[in-house]
Design an enzyme around this catalytic site. Structure first.
Site, mmCIF file in Angstrom:
data_model
loop_
_atom_site.group_PDB
_atom_site.id
_atom_site.type_symbol
_atom_site.label_atom_id
_atom_site.label_comp_id
_atom_site.label_asym_id
_atom_site.label_seq_id
_atom_site.Cartn_x
_atom_site.Cartn_y
_atom_site.Cartn_z
ATOM 1 N N GLU A 1 0.835 -1.207 0.000
ATOM 2 C CA GLU A 1 0.000 0.000 0.000
ATOM 3 C C GLU A 1 0.869 1.255 0.000
ATOM 4 O O GLU A 1 2.016 1.224 0.446
ATOM 5 C CB GLU A 1 -0.898 0.034 1.241
ATOM 6 C CG GLU A 1 -2.296 -0.484 1.016
ATOM 7 C CD GLU A 1 -3.158 0.453 0.174
ATOM 8 O OE1 GLU A 1 -2.625 1.290 -0.564
ATOM 9 O OE2 GLU A 1 -4.381 0.322 0.269
ATOM 10 N N ASP A 2 0.288 2.352 -0.463
ATOM 11 C CA ASP A 2 1.008 3.629 -0.384
ATOM 12 C C ASP A 2 0.792 4.310 0.963
ATOM 13 O O ASP A 2 1.714 4.921 1.502
ATOM 14 C CB ASP A 2 0.605 4.567 -1.532
ATOM 15 C CG ASP A 2 -0.899 4.754 -1.638
ATOM 16 O OD1 ASP A 2 -1.653 3.973 -1.021
ATOM 17 O OD2 ASP A 2 -1.326 5.687 -2.341
ATOM 18 N N ASP B 1 -4.579 5.205 6.412
ATOM 19 C CA ASP B 1 -5.218 6.387 6.982
ATOM 20 C C ASP B 1 -6.158 5.911 8.108
ATOM 21 O O ASP B 1 -5.714 5.661 9.229
ATOM 22 C CB ASP B 1 -5.965 7.085 5.834
ATOM 23 C CG ASP B 1 -6.404 8.486 6.161
ATOM 24 O OD1 ASP B 1 -6.850 8.703 7.298
ATOM 25 O OD2 ASP B 1 -6.327 9.380 5.311
ATOM 26 N N VAL C 1 -0.868 14.640 1.559
ATOM 27 C CA VAL C 1 0.329 14.252 0.803
ATOM 28 C C VAL C 1 -0.016 13.796 -0.611
ATOM 29 O O VAL C 1 -1.038 13.160 -0.854
ATOM 30 C CB VAL C 1 1.138 13.149 1.533
ATOM 31 C CG1 VAL C 1 1.936 13.742 2.670
ATOM 32 C CG2 VAL C 1 0.251 12.014 2.029
ATOM 33 N N ASP D 1 -2.289 10.780 -5.053
ATOM 34 C CA ASP D 1 -2.942 11.784 -5.893
ATOM 35 C C ASP D 1 -3.785 12.771 -5.097
ATOM 36 O O ASP D 1 -4.136 12.541 -3.945
ATOM 37 C CB ASP D 1 -3.872 11.093 -6.897
ATOM 38 C CG ASP D 1 -5.158 10.578 -6.241
ATOM 39 O OD1 ASP D 1 -5.051 9.873 -5.221
ATOM 40 O OD2 ASP D 1 -6.249 10.905 -6.733
ATOM 41 N N ARG E 1 0.420 12.104 -9.238
ATOM 42 C CA ARG E 1 0.989 10.778 -8.954
ATOM 43 C C ARG E 1 2.405 10.646 -9.508
ATOM 44 O O ARG E 1 3.189 9.840 -9.035
ATOM 45 C CB ARG E 1 0.114 9.675 -9.573
ATOM 46 C CG ARG E 1 -1.278 9.552 -8.999
ATOM 47 C CD ARG E 1 -1.924 8.252 -9.467
ATOM 48 N NE ARG E 1 -3.368 8.218 -9.312
ATOM 49 C CZ ARG E 1 -4.008 7.826 -8.207
ATOM 50 N NH1 ARG E 1 -3.322 7.447 -7.159
ATOM 51 N NH2 ARG E 1 -5.324 7.802 -8.160
HETATM 52 C C1 PRP Z 1 -5.995 5.217 -0.517
HETATM 53 C C2 PRP Z 1 -4.804 4.335 -0.160
HETATM 54 C C3 PRP Z 1 -5.438 3.208 0.586
HETATM 55 C C4 PRP Z 1 -6.582 3.876 1.301
HETATM 56 C C5 PRP Z 1 -6.167 4.183 2.716
HETATM 57 O O1 PRP Z 1 -6.548 4.733 -1.691
HETATM 58 O O2 PRP Z 1 -4.133 3.892 -1.300
HETATM 59 O O3 PRP Z 1 -5.914 2.199 -0.278
HETATM 60 O O4 PRP Z 1 -6.886 5.085 0.588
HETATM 61 O O5 PRP Z 1 -7.237 4.721 3.435
HETATM 62 P P1 PRP Z 1 -7.882 4.031 4.709
HETATM 63 O O6 PRP Z 1 -6.763 3.575 5.607
HETATM 64 O O7 PRP Z 1 -8.686 5.165 5.304
HETATM 65 O O8 PRP Z 1 -8.745 2.907 4.265
HETATM 66 P P2 PRP Z 1 -7.533 5.574 -2.642
HETATM 67 O O9 PRP Z 1 -8.945 5.137 -2.358
HETATM 68 O O10 PRP Z 1 -7.241 7.025 -2.508
HETATM 69 O O11 PRP Z 1 -7.186 5.028 -4.089
HETATM 70 P P3 PRP Z 1 -5.907 5.266 -5.051
HETATM 71 O O12 PRP Z 1 -4.752 4.503 -4.428
HETATM 72 O O13 PRP Z 1 -6.339 4.680 -6.360
HETATM 73 O O14 PRP Z 1 -5.632 6.749 -5.134
#
Ligand code: PRP
Length: 181
Positions: free
Chosen positions: A101-102, A105, A155, A161, A167
């Site tokens: 994962e990136d 949250d 961030v 993004d 990105r």
């Molecule tokens: C982001 C990130 C995780 C998630 C974290 O994805 O990559 O998957 O949110 O949030 P959480 O801990 O509150 O569940 P996003 O939905 O923004 O998709 P993306 O990676 O395609 O931008």
């Protein structure tokens, strides 16, 4: 694009150090494993991180992609995740899975996804995130591998993004407040 960045939070040198450290830990932990390792790359944000990380892990491994989103708190389905792209893999008991994962949250996405893949009988399921915002946690979740804990900043870059943009920045930056408020 760079004029929208308030400041750089994790520069290219630190990203290189983080991916090297995490790859070394992962290599040590999985080098004697009897099952093949699959990196589960969560689209879209972890693309750059996964790409850099995997090239520093000198073990036989495979990659798969998933795209998921959490419903968040307060909705009818809160606590669930929506799967937009699923694994095309069966017999998960034959594999060790490492979710890439990136950012973590609220923790909802990885808490639910980890449970889902365990329910599919994977031999093991662990998680690796580049960034973690522990102050934002809404459900109990601790990643197995974490690149850097950060404050609650907006961030972008290195896969992350805002409105699908930024990105491709080569670093993680903090977005200027005026762009999103
Ligand atoms: C982001 C990130 C995780 C998630 C974290 O994805 O990559 O998957 O949110 O949030 P959480 O801990 O509150 O569940 P996003 O939905 O923004 O998709 P993306 O990676 O395609 O931008």
């Amino acid at each position: 694009m760079t004029e929208d960045v308030e400041r750089i939070l994790v520069d290219e040198k630190e990203l290189d150090e983080i991916t090297t450290r995490l790859a070394n830990q992962i290599t040590q932990d999985y080098k004697n494993s009897t099952k093949p390792l699959i990196l589960i790359v969560i689209l879209k944000g972890s693309l750059n991180f996964a790409s850099d990380l995997m090239r520093k892990i000198p073990l036989p491994l495979e990659i798969e992609f998933m795209k998921v989103s959490s419903y968040g708190a307060g909705t009818k389905n809160s606590g669930e995740i929506k799967i937009h792209l699923d694994l095309i893999r069966e017999e998960l008991e034959k594999y060790d899975l490492l979710i890439i994962e990136d950012i973590v949250d609220s923790g909802r996405t990885l808490a639910r996804l980890t449970q889902l893949l365990k329910n599919r009988n994977a031999n093991s399921v662990k998680t690796c995130t580049l960034l973690d915002k522990p102050s934002r946690r809404e459900v109990e979740f601790t990643p197995d591998y974490c690149g850097k804990e950060i404050e609650n900043e907006f961030v972008i870059g290195y896969g992350l993004d805002y409105d699908e943009k930024y990105r491709n920045l080569p670093y993680v930056g903090i977005l200027k407040r005026e762009i999103y408020s």
